[in-house]
Design a protein around this motif. Sequence first.
Motif, short mmCIF file in Angstrom:
data_model
loop_
_atom_site.label_atom_id
_atom_site.label_comp_id
_atom_site.label_asym_id
_atom_site.label_seq_id
_atom_site.Cartn_x
_atom_site.Cartn_y
_atom_site.Cartn_z
N PHE A 155 0.82 -1.21 0.00
CA PHE A 155 0.00 0.00 0.00
C PHE A 155 0.86 1.26 0.00
O PHE A 155 0.48 2.28 -0.59
CB PHE A 155 -0.94 0.00 1.21
N GLY A 156 2.03 1.19 0.64
CA GLY A 156 2.92 2.34 0.62
C GLY A 156 3.39 2.68 -0.78
O GLY A 156 3.45 3.87 -1.15
N PHE A 157 3.70 1.65 -1.56
CA PHE A 157 4.10 1.90 -2.94
C PHE A 157 2.95 2.50 -3.74
O PHE A 157 3.16 3.40 -4.56
CB PHE A 157 4.56 0.60 -3.61
N ASN A 158 1.74 2.02 -3.51
CA ASN A 158 0.58 2.56 -4.21
C ASN A 158 0.38 4.04 -3.90
O ASN A 158 0.01 4.83 -4.77
CB ASN A 158 -0.68 1.78 -3.84
N VAL A 159 0.63 4.41 -2.64
CA VAL A 159 0.51 5.82 -2.26
C VAL A 159 1.58 6.66 -2.96
O VAL A 159 1.30 7.76 -3.47
CB VAL A 159 0.62 5.97 -0.73
N LEU A 160 2.81 6.15 -3.00
CA LEU A 160 3.88 6.88 -3.68
C LEU A 160 3.57 7.05 -5.17
O LEU A 160 3.80 8.12 -5.75
CB LEU A 160 5.21 6.14 -3.51
N TRP A 161 3.03 6.00 -5.79
CA TRP A 161 2.68 6.08 -7.22
C TRP A 161 1.55 7.09 -7.44
O TRP A 161 1.53 7.79 -8.43
CB TRP A 161 2.28 4.70 -7.73
N THR A 162 0.65 7.19 -6.47
CA THR A 162 -0.43 8.17 -6.55
C THR A 162 0.13 9.59 -6.52
O THR A 162 -0.31 10.47 -7.28
CB THR A 162 -1.42 7.98 -5.40
N PHE A 163 1.11 9.82 -5.66
CA PHE A 163 1.75 11.14 -5.61
C PHE A 163 2.45 11.47 -6.93
O PHE A 163 2.43 12.62 -7.38
CB PHE A 163 2.75 11.20 -4.46
N TYR A 164 3.03 10.46 -7.54
CA TYR A 164 3.68 10.68 -8.84
C TYR A 164 2.65 11.10 -9.89
O TYR A 164 2.87 12.04 -10.66
CB TYR A 164 4.40 9.41 -9.29
N LEU A 165 1.51 10.43 -9.90
CA LEU A 165 0.47 10.79 -10.87
C LEU A 165 -0.08 12.19 -10.58
O LEU A 165 -0.43 12.92 -11.52
CB LEU A 165 -0.67 9.76 -10.81
N ALA A 166 -0.15 12.55 -9.30
CA ALA A 166 -0.66 13.88 -8.94
C ALA A 166 0.25 14.98 -9.45
O ALA A 166 -0.21 16.11 -9.67
CB ALA A 166 -0.83 13.97 -7.43
#
Length: 208
Positions: A155-166
């Motif tokens: 889930f931590g990686f998913n959050v980091l990837w979300t920040f990248y998309l943002a």
Amino acid sequence: AGGYLTGTPSSPWIARLAAIEVEAKLANQPPYPVHISSANAIYHSWAFDRVGRFQERLYNATLDSDFNSRLLRSGYRLRFVPEARAAHSYKRSLLAYLGRFYWYGRFRPDVRQGFLYPSDRWVTLSVLLTAAAYSSLACVSSLPWVTVVAWGVSFGFNVLWTFYLARLRRDCALLSYPVVLFLRNTVALAGILAGLLSRRGVSQRDLS
């Protein structure tokens, strides 16, 4: 030659998420890629005569990537033209969105192409981390900390990837993306497993 795909701001939230995902993939697309999307592409008519047509049994991007890989193996090149932009209509419900990734995973083992986009390495890592999280449930009774770490990293990686998309596009729909990404990875893994089992069944029939 293939062009750039965009979404529309008035689309439902899940369609906007899908558009952001694709724009992130196209952001680092090289001039001569290994994959272009037929949602915005043009092929010479003789290409179909020389390498064959689309395999209609395939779904979604696997249909494109199979055809593109045959072109590359035959010595031709694909060209990415970012100036050729098209607004694409993405899946408008969560169920349809997840279904698309199930079928992509289901037929992915049948495609010889590797990473379709440079960012697919990170997408693959996200899928593998999800698989590791599910696998860690096997030792939850004996080594619970392993399960906690595995799910936390996933889930931590998913959050980091979300920040990248943002960083590429600000959209409130991204608030749901860590959970959506986990669900997407889950159905993609189910599809890949189904595809591998199907291929194994075909191979056993061929041997018999």
